[in-house]
Design a protein around this motif. Structure first.
Motif, PDB file in Angstrom:
ATOM      1  N   SER A 148       0.837  -1.198   0.000  1.00  0.00           N
ATOM      2  CA  SER A 148       0.000   0.000   0.000  1.00  0.00           C
ATOM      3  C   SER A 148       0.869   1.244   0.000  1.00  0.00           C
ATOM      4  O   SER A 148       1.858   1.324   0.734  1.00  0.00           O
ATOM      5  CB  SER A 148      -0.898   0.027   1.240  1.00  0.00           C
ATOM      6  OG  SER A 148      -1.801  -1.039   1.222  1.00  0.00           O
ATOM      7  N   THR A 149       0.478   2.197  -0.820  1.00  0.00           N
ATOM      8  CA  THR A 149       1.135   3.499  -0.838  1.00  0.00           C
ATOM      9  C   THR A 149       0.071   4.581  -0.876  1.00  0.00           C
ATOM     10  O   THR A 149      -1.070   4.332  -1.272  1.00  0.00           O
ATOM     11  CB  THR A 149       2.065   3.661  -2.055  1.00  0.00           C
ATOM     12  OG1 THR A 149       1.293   3.462  -3.252  1.00  0.00           O
ATOM     13  CG2 THR A 149       3.208   2.671  -2.022  1.00  0.00           C
ATOM     14  N   PHE A 150       0.473   5.765  -0.454  1.00  0.00           N
ATOM     15  CA  PHE A 150      -0.454   6.895  -0.471  1.00  0.00           C
ATOM     16  C   PHE A 150       0.345   8.145  -0.771  1.00  0.00           C
ATOM     17  O   PHE A 150       1.455   8.313  -0.264  1.00  0.00           O
ATOM     18  CB  PHE A 150      -1.177   7.016   0.869  1.00  0.00           C
ATOM     19  CG  PHE A 150      -2.307   7.992   0.851  1.00  0.00           C
ATOM     20  CD1 PHE A 150      -2.173   9.253   1.403  1.00  0.00           C
ATOM     21  CD2 PHE A 150      -3.514   7.650   0.256  1.00  0.00           C
ATOM     22  CE1 PHE A 150      -3.211  10.165   1.366  1.00  0.00           C
ATOM     23  CE2 PHE A 150      -4.565   8.557   0.221  1.00  0.00           C
ATOM     24  CZ  PHE A 150      -4.413   9.816   0.778  1.00  0.00           C
ATOM     25  N   TYR A 151      -0.249   9.036  -1.587  1.00  0.00           N
ATOM     26  CA  TYR A 151       0.455  10.234  -2.016  1.00  0.00           C
ATOM     27  C   TYR A 151      -0.395  11.472  -1.810  1.00  0.00           C
ATOM     28  O   TYR A 151      -1.623  11.427  -1.904  1.00  0.00           O
ATOM     29  CB  TYR A 151       0.814  10.131  -3.502  1.00  0.00           C
ATOM     30  CG  TYR A 151       1.747   9.000  -3.830  1.00  0.00           C
ATOM     31  CD1 TYR A 151       1.257   7.757  -4.189  1.00  0.00           C
ATOM     32  CD2 TYR A 151       3.132   9.184  -3.777  1.00  0.00           C
ATOM     33  CE1 TYR A 151       2.122   6.705  -4.481  1.00  0.00           C
ATOM     34  CE2 TYR A 151       3.996   8.146  -4.077  1.00  0.00           C
ATOM     35  CZ  TYR A 151       3.480   6.907  -4.421  1.00  0.00           C
ATOM     36  OH  TYR A 151       4.340   5.875  -4.708  1.00  0.00           O
ATOM     37  N   ALA A 152       0.285  12.574  -1.577  1.00  0.00           N
ATOM     38  CA  ALA A 152      -0.396  13.861  -1.595  1.00  0.00           C
ATOM     39  C   ALA A 152      -0.855  14.131  -3.024  1.00  0.00           C
ATOM     40  O   ALA A 152      -0.184  13.735  -3.987  1.00  0.00           O
ATOM     41  CB  ALA A 152       0.554  14.952  -1.127  1.00  0.00           C
ATOM     42  N   ASP A 153      -1.967  14.816  -3.169  1.00  0.00           N
ATOM     43  CA  ASP A 153      -2.488  15.111  -4.501  1.00  0.00           C
ATOM     44  C   ASP A 153      -1.476  15.885  -5.346  1.00  0.00           C
ATOM     45  O   ASP A 153      -1.412  15.706  -6.561  1.00  0.00           O
ATOM     46  CB  ASP A 153      -3.783  15.917  -4.390  1.00  0.00           C
ATOM     47  CG  ASP A 153      -4.944  15.076  -3.894  1.00  0.00           C
ATOM     48  OD1 ASP A 153      -5.950  15.664  -3.451  1.00  0.00           O
ATOM     49  OD2 ASP A 153      -4.851  13.830  -3.956  1.00  0.00           O
ATOM     50  N   SER A 154      -0.696  16.706  -4.696  1.00  0.00           N
ATOM     51  CA  SER A 154       0.241  17.568  -5.415  1.00  0.00           C
ATOM     52  C   SER A 154       1.381  16.798  -6.087  1.00  0.00           C
ATOM     53  O   SER A 154       2.040  17.317  -6.986  1.00  0.00           O
ATOM     54  CB  SER A 154       0.832  18.612  -4.468  1.00  0.00           C
ATOM     55  OG  SER A 154       1.486  17.979  -3.376  1.00  0.00           O
ATOM     56  N   VAL A 155       1.622  15.564  -5.643  1.00  0.00           N
ATOM     57  CA  VAL A 155       2.738  14.790  -6.207  1.00  0.00           C
ATOM     58  C   VAL A 155       2.272  13.504  -6.890  1.00  0.00           C
ATOM     59  O   VAL A 155       3.090  12.804  -7.501  1.00  0.00           O
ATOM     60  CB  VAL A 155       3.785  14.438  -5.127  1.00  0.00           C
ATOM     61  CG1 VAL A 155       4.236  15.684  -4.389  1.00  0.00           C
ATOM     62  CG2 VAL A 155       3.258  13.402  -4.147  1.00  0.00           C
ATOM     63  N   LYS A 156       1.006  13.211  -6.805  1.00  0.00           N
ATOM     64  CA  LYS A 156       0.473  11.973  -7.359  1.00  0.00           C
ATOM     65  C   LYS A 156       0.749  11.907  -8.857  1.00  0.00           C
ATOM     66  O   LYS A 156       0.538  12.876  -9.586  1.00  0.00           O
ATOM     67  CB  LYS A 156      -1.022  11.900  -7.089  1.00  0.00           C
ATOM     68  CG  LYS A 156      -1.622  10.507  -7.152  1.00  0.00           C
ATOM     69  CD  LYS A 156      -3.073  10.534  -6.690  1.00  0.00           C
ATOM     70  CE  LYS A 156      -3.203  10.906  -5.237  1.00  0.00           C
ATOM     71  NZ  LYS A 156      -4.605  10.887  -4.762  1.00  0.00           N
ATOM     72  N   GLY A 157       1.257  10.758  -9.299  1.00  0.00           N
ATOM     73  CA  GLY A 157       1.577  10.585 -10.709  1.00  0.00           C
ATOM     74  C   GLY A 157       2.978  11.037 -11.077  1.00  0.00           C
ATOM     75  O   GLY A 157       3.460  10.739 -12.173  1.00  0.00           O
ATOM     76  N   ARG A 158       3.641  11.751 -10.171  1.00  0.00           N
ATOM     77  CA  ARG A 158       5.008  12.232 -10.445  1.00  0.00           C
ATOM     78  C   ARG A 158       6.030  11.601  -9.506  1.00  0.00           C
ATOM     79  O   ARG A 158       7.172  11.369  -9.899  1.00  0.00           O
ATOM     80  CB  ARG A 158       5.070  13.751 -10.305  1.00  0.00           C
ATOM     81  CG  ARG A 158       4.151  14.497 -11.243  1.00  0.00           C
ATOM     82  CD  ARG A 158       4.392  16.007 -11.170  1.00  0.00           C
ATOM     83  NE  ARG A 158       4.116  16.545  -9.846  1.00  0.00           N
ATOM     84  CZ  ARG A 158       5.016  17.204  -9.102  1.00  0.00           C
ATOM     85  NH1 ARG A 158       6.241  17.385  -9.535  1.00  0.00           N
ATOM     86  NH2 ARG A 158       4.676  17.685  -7.917  1.00  0.00           N
ATOM     87  N   PHE A 159       5.624  11.343  -8.269  1.00  0.00           N
ATOM     88  CA  PHE A 159       6.528  10.778  -7.269  1.00  0.00           C
ATOM     89  C   PHE A 159       6.165   9.324  -7.006  1.00  0.00           C
ATOM     90  O   PHE A 159       4.996   8.938  -7.060  1.00  0.00           O
ATOM     91  CB  PHE A 159       6.428  11.541  -5.952  1.00  0.00           C
ATOM     92  CG  PHE A 159       6.974  12.936  -5.976  1.00  0.00           C
ATOM     93  CD1 PHE A 159       7.335  13.574  -7.159  1.00  0.00           C
ATOM     94  CD2 PHE A 159       7.143  13.641  -4.788  1.00  0.00           C
ATOM     95  CE1 PHE A 159       7.849  14.853  -7.168  1.00  0.00           C
ATOM     96  CE2 PHE A 159       7.650  14.929  -4.770  1.00  0.00           C
ATOM     97  CZ  PHE A 159       7.996  15.540  -5.974  1.00  0.00           C
ATOM     98  N   THR A 160       7.180   8.523  -6.680  1.00  0.00           N
ATOM     99  CA  THR A 160       6.970   7.127  -6.317  1.00  0.00           C
ATOM    100  C   THR A 160       7.785   6.783  -5.082  1.00  0.00           C
ATOM    101  O   THR A 160       9.009   6.992  -5.070  1.00  0.00           O
ATOM    102  CB  THR A 160       7.378   6.193  -7.468  1.00  0.00           C
ATOM    103  OG1 THR A 160       6.639   6.518  -8.640  1.00  0.00           O
ATOM    104  CG2 THR A 160       7.101   4.738  -7.094  1.00  0.00           C
ATOM    105  N   ILE A 161       7.113   6.270  -4.077  1.00  0.00           N
ATOM    106  CA  ILE A 161       7.796   5.835  -2.863  1.00  0.00           C
ATOM    107  C   ILE A 161       8.007   4.320  -2.941  1.00  0.00           C
ATOM    108  O   ILE A 161       7.141   3.588  -3.432  1.00  0.00           O
ATOM    109  CB  ILE A 161       6.999   6.220  -1.593  1.00  0.00           C
ATOM    110  CG1 ILE A 161       7.803   5.934  -0.338  1.00  0.00           C
ATOM    111  CG2 ILE A 161       5.642   5.544  -1.561  1.00  0.00           C
ATOM    112  CD1 ILE A 161       7.160   6.487   0.937  1.00  0.00           C
ATOM    113  N   SER A 162       9.156   3.869  -2.466  1.00  0.00           N
ATOM    114  CA  SER A 162       9.449   2.436  -2.446  1.00  0.00           C
ATOM    115  C   SER A 162      10.356   2.138  -1.259  1.00  0.00           C
ATOM    116  O   SER A 162      10.868   3.065  -0.613  1.00  0.00           O
ATOM    117  CB  SER A 162      10.106   1.994  -3.760  1.00  0.00           C
ATOM    118  OG  SER A 162      11.330   2.670  -3.968  1.00  0.00           O
TER     119      SER A 162
END
Length: 124
Positions: free
Chosen positions: A57-71
């Motif tokens: 499971s991952t979750f992103y702020a709307d401002s970075v969604k689609g541009r940032f990837t956490i791993s």
């Protein structure tokens, strides 16, 4: 004592990419949620991304969604933040943090341990 050290920040032009790393020592992160936050000048600290212990499971702020990837790599006690299509508004000090629980959250107060941060500056 848990220690976190961020690296990988720097100066990049808009549209460029950076990969941040967070090395954790003192305790295995295998069962913990890991998060990235940032603080821009004269702004409040804000949530960027979080990842569950299993990376399912991952979750992103709307401002970075689609541009940032956490791993994460639990075997190496490492967490990453791949940042693509960077914008000047992404300029900030980026922190990684450990949450000693299994539930994802965006609330900074829920994270127990923090690094010192790595600076990301995006020029226009």
């Amino acid at each position: 004592q848990v220690q976190l050290v961020e690296s990988g920040g720097g100066l990049v032009q808009a549209g460029g990419s950076l990969r941040l790393s967070c090395t954790v020592s003192g305790r295995t992160i295998r069962t913990y949620v890991m998060g990235w936050f940032r603080r821009a000048p004269v702004k409040e600290r804000e949530f960027v991304a979080a990842i569950s212990w299993s990376a399912n499971s991952t979750f992103y702020a709307d401002s970075v969604k689609g541009r940032f990837t956490i791993s994460r790599d639990n075997a190496k006690n490492l967490v990453y933040l791949q940042m693509n299509s960077l914008k000047p508004e992404d300029t900030a000090l980026y922190y990684c943090a450990v949450r000693r629980a299994v539930v994802l959250t965006t609330t900074a107060l829920s994270y127990k341990f923090w690094g010192q941060g790595t600076q990301v500056t995006v020029s226009s």
